[in-house]
Design a protein around this motif. Structure first.
Motif, PDB file in Angstrom:
ATOM      1  N   ARG A   1     -27.120 -15.456 -37.598  1.00 17.01           N
ATOM      2  CA  ARG A   1     -25.869 -15.518 -36.851  1.00 17.01           C
ATOM      3  C   ARG A   1     -24.723 -15.921 -37.772  1.00 17.01           C
ATOM      4  O   ARG A   1     -24.810 -16.924 -38.481  1.00 17.01           O
ATOM      5  N   VAL A   2     -23.672 -15.149 -37.772  1.00 19.51           N
ATOM      6  CA  VAL A   2     -22.502 -15.446 -38.595  1.00 19.51           C
ATOM      7  C   VAL A   2     -21.640 -16.482 -37.874  1.00 19.51           C
ATOM      8  O   VAL A   2     -21.221 -16.248 -36.737  1.00 19.51           O
ATOM      9  N   PRO A   3     -21.387 -17.623 -38.502  1.00 18.53           N
ATOM     10  CA  PRO A   3     -20.541 -18.640 -37.862  1.00 18.53           C
ATOM     11  C   PRO A   3     -19.161 -18.079 -37.539  1.00 18.53           C
ATOM     12  O   PRO A   3     -18.649 -17.208 -38.248  1.00 18.53           O
ATOM     13  N   ARG A   4     -18.548 -18.562 -36.465  1.00 13.52           N
ATOM     14  CA  ARG A   4     -17.217 -18.098 -36.097  1.00 13.52           C
ATOM     15  C   ARG A   4     -16.167 -18.549 -37.107  1.00 13.52           C
ATOM     16  O   ARG A   4     -15.139 -17.894 -37.276  1.00 13.52           O
ATOM     17  N   VAL A   5     -16.448 -19.681 -37.781  1.00 12.49           N
ATOM     18  CA  VAL A   5     -15.510 -20.234 -38.756  1.00 12.49           C
ATOM     19  C   VAL A   5     -16.287 -20.736 -39.962  1.00 12.49           C
ATOM     20  O   VAL A   5     -17.350 -21.342 -39.823  1.00 12.49           O
ATOM     21  N   PHE A   6     -15.772 -20.467 -41.162  1.00  5.52           N
ATOM     22  CA  PHE A   6     -16.322 -20.986 -42.416  1.00  5.52           C
ATOM     23  C   PHE A   6     -15.238 -21.792 -43.101  1.00  5.52           C
ATOM     24  O   PHE A   6     -14.188 -21.245 -43.467  1.00  5.52           O
TER      25      PHE A   6
END
Length: 330
Positions: free
Chosen positions: A66-71
């Motif tokens: 899952r790609v985080p919404r914020v990095f």
């Protein structure tokens, strides 16, 4: 503009710190910097763009995919591109040949003659390694056909010979491992122009049999006026063997992408991405801005994207310059 540039620099820093993790996700094929799209509308918000083969509901993805919404305070944006392929596919013979037409190593199908370049007064044909050098399999001096073999070209249609190519590094680099990183840190492993896991260019040049067999006037565009650096939002155009004259804009910069060469996989970094302005057979096309300045060399893409090498990387690797005048004036 200053705020935007600061946002881009921050996003690039965050992307580079996290790209190894992202690129290891099974569904991810590219990571770059672009404008986030919300509700189907492109915004002015800078984001880390994550290209995936297919967008899936979160419930179908394990936590690790899952790609985080914020990095690091920078938003992400996941876009579906499908797999990214090196574009080689299958029109007519043209003498003198002009950039935008079918060309290829005698053992491949067909690609595109990108533009003419020169070095020490000698004019060369510029295209991709996988178009002119058969993805590293060729030998210098091999026959280059125009049109390419898929378009009916035979040895009777030879227009030149392979002069030089930059090998593409297939596979994974030791530079991705702690050992590889330590070796670089200690100065025991020098980075190359291309190496496994860290490619910059897919390019090669061919020497015309005679100079009068080629013309620098790109089909439907004209003679290039120079070279330039493309940025986010730069309008671009190209003339290619399959889709002819098309235009779009630069949608991502600083792109890291895995490219499928019909089986072997190569990872490219620091690339440019545009929208769907190409198909198989357009590989090798020169990409220009609307002032007819060359900004990139097209080499890969999907149904929704086009990937290109920034042109200065190509020129530096081959030690050539773009021809910006009729051959008779050189």
């Amino acid at each position: 503009m200053e705020t935007n540039m600061n946002a881009i620099v921050l996003a690039q820093q965050v992307k580079r710190r996290n790209e190894f993790r992202l690129m290891r996700m099974k569904n991810v094929v590219a990571v770059g910097i672009g404008y986030k799209t919300t509700g189907g509308v492109q915004t002015t918000e800078i984001a880390v763009m994550v290209s995936v083969i297919k967008k899936l509901p979160l419930i179908q993805l394990p936590e690790s995919s899952r790609v985080p919404r914020v990095f690091g305070g920078v938003p992400t944006d996941v876009i579906e591109t499908g797999p990214i392929f090196a574009q080689q596919d299958p029109t007519k013979k043209m003498r003198p040949a002009r950039p935008g037409v079918s060309i290829g190593h005698y053992q491949i199908t067909a690609g595109t003659l990108g533009c003419l370049v020169e070095r020490e007064g000698q004019v060369y044909i510029l295209s991709n390694n996988h178009v002119l050098a058969n993805s590293n399999k060729a030998t210098l001096g091999d026959a280059i056909l125009q049109p390419g073999a898929h378009d009916g070209g035979t040895l009777a249609d030879q227009i030149g010979t392979l002069e030089q190519f930059i090998p593409v590094g297939f596979g994974v680099s030791i530079g991705c491992s702690p050992f590889g990183f330590l070796m670089r840190l200690l100065g025991n492993a020098k980075p190359q122009i291309n190496e496994p896991g860290n490619n910059t260019v897919d390019c090669a040049i061919a020497k015309p049999v005679t100079a009068d067999l080629v013309n620098p006037d790109i089909l439907n565009i004209g003679i290039p006026t120079g070279v330039a650096v493309a940025t986010l939002g730069t309008p671009v155009q190209k003339s290619g063997r399959t889709t002819g004259l098309t235009s779009d804009q630069i949608t991502q910069i600083d792109v890291t992408a895995t490219v499928n060469y019909g089986g072997p996989i190569a990872t490219f970094k620091n690339q440019l991405m545009a929208g769907p302005m190409s198909q198989g057979g357009d590989s090798g096309s020169a990409v220009l801005d609307m002032n007819k300045q060359v900004v990139g060399l097209l080499f890969a893409g999907s149904n929704t994207t086009t990937i290109m090498n920034p042109i200065q990387f190509v020129l530096d690797a081959l030690q050539v310059q773009v021809v910006i005048a009729p051959i008779s004036d050189l």
